[in-house]
Structure formats: C-alpha cells, structure tokens
Design a protein around this motif. Structure first.
Motif, short mmCIF file in Angstrom:
data_model
loop_
_atom_site.label_atom_id
_atom_site.label_comp_id
_atom_site.label_asym_id
_atom_site.label_seq_id
_atom_site.Cartn_x
_atom_site.Cartn_y
_atom_site.Cartn_z
N GLU A 159 1.38 9.52 -13.84
CA GLU A 159 1.52 8.20 -13.29
C GLU A 159 2.31 8.11 -12.07
O GLU A 159 1.91 7.25 -11.09
N GLY A 160 3.47 9.03 -11.84
CA GLY A 160 4.19 8.82 -10.69
C GLY A 160 3.23 9.36 -9.46
O GLY A 160 3.28 8.65 -8.38
N GLN A 161 2.58 10.31 -9.95
CA GLN A 161 1.70 10.99 -8.83
C GLN A 161 0.45 9.79 -8.43
O GLN A 161 0.02 9.74 -7.09
N GLY A 162 0.22 9.10 -9.24
CA GLY A 162 -0.71 8.10 -9.10
C GLY A 162 -0.20 7.09 -8.20
O GLY A 162 -0.76 6.44 -7.11
N VAL A 163 0.96 6.70 -8.46
CA VAL A 163 1.67 5.51 -7.54
C VAL A 163 1.75 6.16 -6.17
O VAL A 163 1.58 5.30 -5.16
N LEU A 164 2.57 7.35 -6.05
CA LEU A 164 2.31 7.93 -4.75
C LEU A 164 0.90 7.76 -4.02
O LEU A 164 1.06 7.66 -2.79
N ALA A 165 -0.25 8.35 -4.68
CA ALA A 165 -1.35 8.45 -4.01
C ALA A 165 -1.88 6.84 -3.62
O ALA A 165 -2.34 6.98 -2.40
N ARG A 166 -1.37 5.90 -4.45
CA ARG A 166 -2.10 4.53 -4.03
C ARG A 166 -1.12 4.04 -2.91
O ARG A 166 -1.52 3.01 -2.15
N LEU A 167 0.17 4.40 -2.68
CA LEU A 167 0.86 4.12 -1.56
C LEU A 167 0.46 4.76 -0.18
O LEU A 167 0.92 4.32 0.90
N ALA A 168 -0.37 5.79 -0.34
CA ALA A 168 -0.60 6.55 1.14
C ALA A 168 -1.52 5.47 1.84
O ALA A 168 -1.02 5.58 3.29
N PRO A 169 -2.17 4.76 1.41
CA PRO A 169 -2.63 3.82 2.60
C PRO A 169 -1.71 2.71 3.26
O PRO A 169 -1.78 2.56 4.40
N VAL A 170 -0.67 2.64 2.52
CA VAL A 170 0.56 1.72 3.06
C VAL A 170 1.19 2.44 4.24
O VAL A 170 1.52 2.12 5.20
N ILE A 171 1.60 3.69 4.06
CA ILE A 171 2.23 4.81 4.80
C ILE A 171 0.89 4.99 6.12
O ILE A 171 1.38 4.91 7.24
N ALA A 172 -0.10 5.02 5.78
CA ALA A 172 -1.24 5.27 6.87
C ALA A 172 -1.19 4.01 7.69
O ALA A 172 -1.56 4.17 9.02
N GLU A 173 -1.08 2.99 7.29
CA GLU A 173 -1.10 1.53 8.02
C GLU A 173 0.23 1.34 8.73
O GLU A 173 0.01 1.00 10.09
N LEU A 174 1.33 1.97 8.23
CA LEU A 174 2.52 1.64 8.75
C LEU A 174 2.71 2.54 10.20
O LEU A 174 3.24 2.29 11.01
N ALA A 175 2.28 3.93 9.93
CA ALA A 175 2.70 4.87 10.88
C ALA A 175 2.17 4.88 12.25
O ALA A 175 2.98 4.57 13.29
N PRO A 176 0.96 4.40 12.51
CA PRO A 176 0.69 3.99 13.91
C PRO A 176 1.14 2.57 14.42
O PRO A 176 1.38 2.54 15.78
N ARG A 177 1.59 1.76 13.62
CA ARG A 177 2.34 0.54 13.99
C ARG A 177 3.80 1.03 14.61
O ARG A 177 3.95 0.48 15.63
N ALA A 178 4.20 1.70 13.82
CA ALA A 178 5.58 2.10 14.24
C ALA A 178 5.49 3.08 15.41
O ALA A 178 6.57 3.00 16.18
N ALA A 179 4.42 3.76 15.59
CA ALA A 179 4.55 4.62 16.60
C ALA A 179 4.36 4.09 18.04
O ALA A 179 4.78 4.47 19.11
N VAL A 180 3.75 2.76 18.08
CA VAL A 180 3.85 1.97 19.52
C VAL A 180 4.99 0.97 19.25
O VAL A 180 5.00 0.28 20.48
N ALA A 181 5.90 0.63 18.43
CA ALA A 181 6.71 -0.38 18.28
C ALA A 181 7.89 -0.04 19.01
O ALA A 181 8.13 1.14 19.47
N THR A 182 8.55 -1.15 19.48
CA THR A 182 9.84 -1.28 20.18
C THR A 182 10.90 -1.45 19.47
O THR A 182 10.69 -2.01 18.09
N LEU A 183 12.03 -1.48 19.96
CA LEU A 183 13.31 -1.88 18.95
C LEU A 183 13.35 -3.55 18.55
O LEU A 183 13.81 -4.01 17.69
N ASP A 184 12.58 -4.11 19.43
CA ASP A 184 12.32 -5.66 19.23
C ASP A 184 11.78 -5.71 17.75
O ASP A 184 11.52 -6.81 17.02
#
Length: 210
Positions: A159-184
C-alpha cells in the motif's frame, strides 16, 4: 550517467541525513486519525507537495542550483520560511548532515545550510537539469514520509509503495514548474500541516523529532 547515479545516491532516503527521524508533522496527524490509511496519506502528501514544504523547497533548490547563486541569502530565506521550531530544526539538521556527508565523500568545503540550499550547492557541479534534480529531491522527501506512515499507521509495504507511485504524477507536474520559477513564486498555504507541526512540539511522548 555517473552524475545521475550520484544524484540518485545522494537523494535516496537511505543517504545519512537522519531523515528517518523526522515525520514533518505526520506523527501528529496519524495520532489525530486525520491520516489513517493509504487514501488519506496520499491526499495529505499531495497537499504538502503542492502547497507546503514540497513546493517551497523545490523553488529554493532551483535557485541554489543557479550559477552565482547567493547561497547565504537563500539559506536565510529558507530559515525564515519555516513556520515553527521543529520545522526549522528539520531542515537545518538534515541540511547540515547532507553537506557534511557530501563534503566527506568529495573533499569539497560545504557549509551547513537549510536542506534545499545545501542540496542545491552540493549538486550544482553535477550539471544535471534542475527539473531532474527537483524531481528526485521531491521523490526522496515523499518516500521518506511514506516509509514513516508504513511503520506508524501501520500501512502495508505494498500500500505504501502504491501511494508513492500515485504521487509520481504530482512530482512530475511540480518539477518543471519549479525549474522555471523565481523567488516570487514562494508561498505556502498548508496550514493544517503547519498546525500539526506546532502541536507536535508539545507532545509528551514522541517517536519522531518532528
């Protein structure tokens, strides 16, 4: 290939930062029965990633990766963003352990800083895309909290690994946004997580440091 393998090693939950001792307030919400199963854990961690320390640390990490980054100023910002004593302790102690371990392995002089800034300073010479660094950083952060839930709810390993796998799309969504974000783009509205951290500070009996 070697830089990516190095980054994977450094951002693994098994890297000796003492992350296993910090629940990021999760112990409190498990005690309160707010997080009690895989579904509630997934929802809680998704909000932490999108609206709490996950997003803030991702932005700070990207800024620390930039050439000529003012690491002292970023470290001060990271400290100021912590909502309470335990969360400050969490980022400073893990950041110091991370810097100390990488310095011992590489021979580089790395100062103890808040965790995302320490990771940015250490990993910048690897020359990897910021999006990739952020994704693995958030994956390690999330995996550690899932491990804590597996032990403390208790939650089965599958179950724990299932949670981590289902959160992968959230991480994949956030990473490119953060990569171009500023301190603002810094900001947090994970008030329930902050309140859980405050309450945890006054618990008489605790399994985790935060």
């Amino acid at each position: 290939m070697t830089p990516l393998l190095t980054l994977t090693q450094w951002l693994s939950p098994g890297f000796p930062t003492g992350a296993f001792a910090y629940s990021h307030g999760l112990e409190q919400v498990i005690h309160d029965d707010v997080v009690s199963d895989a579904a509630s854990l997934e929802l809680w961690l998704a909000d932490i990633l999108r609206y709490g320390a996950g997003w803030q640390d991702a932005v700070l990490l990207v800024q620390a990766l930039a050439p000529g980054a003012d690491l002292t100023a970023l470290d001060a910002t990271a400290r100021a963003l912590q909502p309470g004593f335990e969360r400050l302790q969490e980022t400073l102690e893990q950041g110091a352990a991370f810097a100390r371990t990488v310095a011992a392995m590489t021979g580089r002089a790395l100062l103890p800083r808040a965790l995302p800034v320490a990771v940015g300073e250490a990993t910048a010479p690897l020359g990897l895309p910021p999006e990739q660094v952020v994704a693995l950083f958030l994956q390690g952060f999330t995996a550690n909290l899932v491990t804590i839930a597996v032990r403390h709810i208790p939650l089965g390993q599958t179950e724990g690994q299932g949670v981590l796998a289902r959160l992968a799309p959230v991480i994949a969504e956030l990473a490119p946004r953060a990569a171009v974000a500023t301190l603002d783009a810094l900001g947090s509205c994970a008030l329930a997580a902050d309140l859980a951290a405050f309450r945890h500070e006054t618990k008489d009996v605790r399994l985790f440091r935060t």
